[in-house]
Design an enzyme around this catalytic site. Structure first.
Site, PDB file in Angstrom:
ATOM      1  N   ILE A 122      13.781   2.647  27.500  1.00 52.64           N
ATOM      2  CA  ILE A 122      13.439   1.294  27.939  1.00 52.64           C
ATOM      3  C   ILE A 122      14.716   0.481  28.070  1.00 52.64           C
ATOM      4  O   ILE A 122      15.760   0.835  27.519  1.00 52.64           O
ATOM      5  CB  ILE A 122      12.471   0.593  26.966  1.00 52.64           C
ATOM      6  CG1 ILE A 122      13.153   0.390  25.595  1.00 52.64           C
ATOM      7  CG2 ILE A 122      11.179   1.375  26.813  1.00 52.64           C
ATOM      8  CD1 ILE A 122      12.340  -0.447  24.632  1.00 52.64           C
ATOM      9  N   SER A 154      12.597   8.413  19.569  1.00 46.44           N
ATOM     10  CA  SER A 154      13.549   8.051  20.612  1.00 46.44           C
ATOM     11  C   SER A 154      14.909   8.695  20.383  1.00 46.44           C
ATOM     12  O   SER A 154      15.035   9.906  20.417  1.00 46.44           O
ATOM     13  CB  SER A 154      13.651   6.520  20.687  1.00 46.44           C
ATOM     14  OG  SER A 154      14.294   6.128  21.871  1.00 46.44           O
ATOM     15  N   LYS A 186      15.142   6.701  37.870  1.00 45.44           N
ATOM     16  CA  LYS A 186      16.416   7.415  37.836  1.00 45.44           C
ATOM     17  C   LYS A 186      16.900   7.618  36.407  1.00 45.44           C
ATOM     18  O   LYS A 186      17.349   8.716  36.030  1.00 45.44           O
ATOM     19  CB  LYS A 186      17.460   6.622  38.641  1.00 45.44           C
ATOM     20  CG  LYS A 186      18.828   7.258  38.699  1.00 45.44           C
ATOM     21  CD  LYS A 186      19.767   6.407  39.546  1.00 45.44           C
ATOM     22  CE  LYS A 186      21.167   7.042  39.599  1.00 45.44           C
ATOM     23  NZ  LYS A 186      22.084   6.223  40.441  1.00 45.44           N
TER      24      LYS A 186
END
Length: 447
Positions: free
Chosen positions: A128, A102, A143
């Site tokens: 997330i 991440s 988005k």
């Protein structure tokens, strides 16, 4: 003349021996460690490492990275610091078993060079929003996903790395082993340890320009490796920043406050609850070092004052001492070994002792000194007109209900409290004072 020539030749020979040694000795590589969740504290630690490397004109800064990810804004701040650095920053996913997932992947893709140790992984960058009440992952809207995909794609394009793989890190949660990442042109080096990394990266060209220098060819021949230890404050907040730890502290702190308010008079639950709640909020990473330390220092002062106003046999004092010392260490201990201090690094050991001593002195002051002051304020005044309360006087002019009495050899205007008439010579007791008038009641006895 011959002796002079010999002396000059000897001096030149000595200079020739020493000059190369000085040149080689100045080639330094710094190695720092970043572990755990990426927060604003991580960004502060990155700034510390980069500043140390820049101030010492290092050949490069190697960051041993092991992170499951973290906050997006902190990650972007770190990437900006790397790209503004005047020293090449190499992200090294290390040790074996480490991950750069991440936010860690974004940081690596924004660096000048990426290396991985065997048995590590990189990728899995899907953004997330957290977790739903039922425990499932709350996925970010399309988005936001598109934004982070474009951001990672731009980092890959800027460094000449695999754009397709970078985009799949976000859109497909792709994760790669070192061998897969090297084959896919995502990383540049697979190395077993730092010496192996220096040997394999020697002569490589940075993947992005170094600020003020452009693309740099790395020279790791005869370099001196210097370790940068994480600061005490970073080690503290790294522990607190573990999502499980910070959530547990926050929840237990809330329960402590609720239980304390429901059982007034004990003070232990709300005291511990307040401390744990603040530590939990700090662990969530919404503060920088300065703000976190300041919050703890202020909490400590609140506990000290509470001890003076509500004596608890030292409970609030102990809580204040812990909060004050911990806050001071975080506030002034942000640099770590060789890093950035709010004071000079050579004075931090002395400062650490001073913080602890000052905390103990403040605790003793509020435990004994301020408590005595408060008790003195609550005590019945011993001077002035209020001192007459409780004194026995003699009526010298009938109180009907107003008249004169003599107290301590002085004449005072007096009023009978219940409005009754008190004759001359009777004894009265002063029960109150209203301006220059004494409020009295019969005390019995005659003239």
């Amino acid at each position: 003349m011959r002796a002079m020539k010999r002396a000059v030749l000897v001096m030149l020979f000595v200079l020739m021996l020493f000059i190369p040694g000085v040149s080689a000795g100045g080639n330094v590589v710094y190695v720092g460690t970043i572990e755990g969740t990426i927060t604003q504290y991580t960004a502060d630690q990155f700034a510390s490492y980069i500043k140390t490397a820049e101030e010492n004109n290092a050949e490069a800064l190697i960051i041993e990275l092991n992170t499951p990810g973290g906050q997006g804004d902190a990650m972007m701040r770190i990437v900006s610091m790397i790209q503004d650095s005047t020293v090449p920053v190499i992200i090294y996913v290390y040790p074996r078993g480490a991950i750069a997932a991440s936010a860690g992947t974004y940081i690596a893709m924004g660096s000048h060079l990426i290396a991985m140790a065997p048995g590590t992984s990189i990728g899995a960058c899907e953004p997330i929003l957290g977790y739903a009440p039922n425990g499932t992952i709350a996925r970010a809207p399309e988005k936001i996903r598109n934004f982070y995909a474009a951001y990672l794609r731009s980092l890959a394009e800027g460094s000449g790395r695999n754009v397709t793989a970078a985009e799949k890190f976000v859109t497909e949660d792709l994760s790669l082993t070192p061998e897969e990442a090297l084959k896919a042109n995502v990383i540049e080096v697979i190395a077993n340890d730092v010496p192996d990394l220096l040997r394999k990266a020697n002569g490589m060209r940075t993947k992005i320009p170094v600020a003020g220098k452009g693309y740099v060819t790395l020279n790791f021949t005869d370099v001196e490796v210097r370790e940068l230890s994480p600061s005490l404050s970073y080690r503290i907040v790294t522990f607190l920043a573990n999502p499980a730890v910070s959530y547990l502290l926050f929840t237990v702190g809330m329960l402590g406050l609720v239980f304390g308010f429901l059982t007034p008079g004990w003070h232990v639950p709300e005291t511990l609850g307040a401390i744990l709640l603040v530590l939990g909020v700090i662990g969530m990473g919404y503060f920088g070092y300065n703000e976190a330390g300041l919050v703890l220092v202020i909490l400590g002062m609140v506990f000290f004052i509470a001890e003076a106003l509500t004596p608890t046999f030292g409970l609030f004092t102990l809580a204040g001492l812990v909060s004050f010392v911990l806050g001071g260490l975080i506030l002034f201990g942000k640099g770590g070994s060789g890093g950035v201090y709010l004071v000079e690094s050579s004075t931090f050991e002395t400062l650490r002792i001073a913080i602890i001593v000052m905390g103990v002195l403040l605790a003793l002051f509020f435990l004994f000194g301020m408590a005595a002051v408060v008790r003195a304020h609550r005590r019945k005044p011993e001077t002035g007109r209020e001192e007459l309360i409780g004194e026995i006087g003699t009526v010298v002019e009938d109180l009907s209900p107003e008249g004169l009495i003599k107290v301590r050899g002085e004449l005072w205007k007096a009023v009978s409290k219940d409005g009754s008439t008190v004759k001359v010579g009777e004894k009265v007791k002063v029960v109150d004072v209203k301006g220059l008038t004494l409020i009295v009641e019969k005390a019995g006895g005659g003239s």
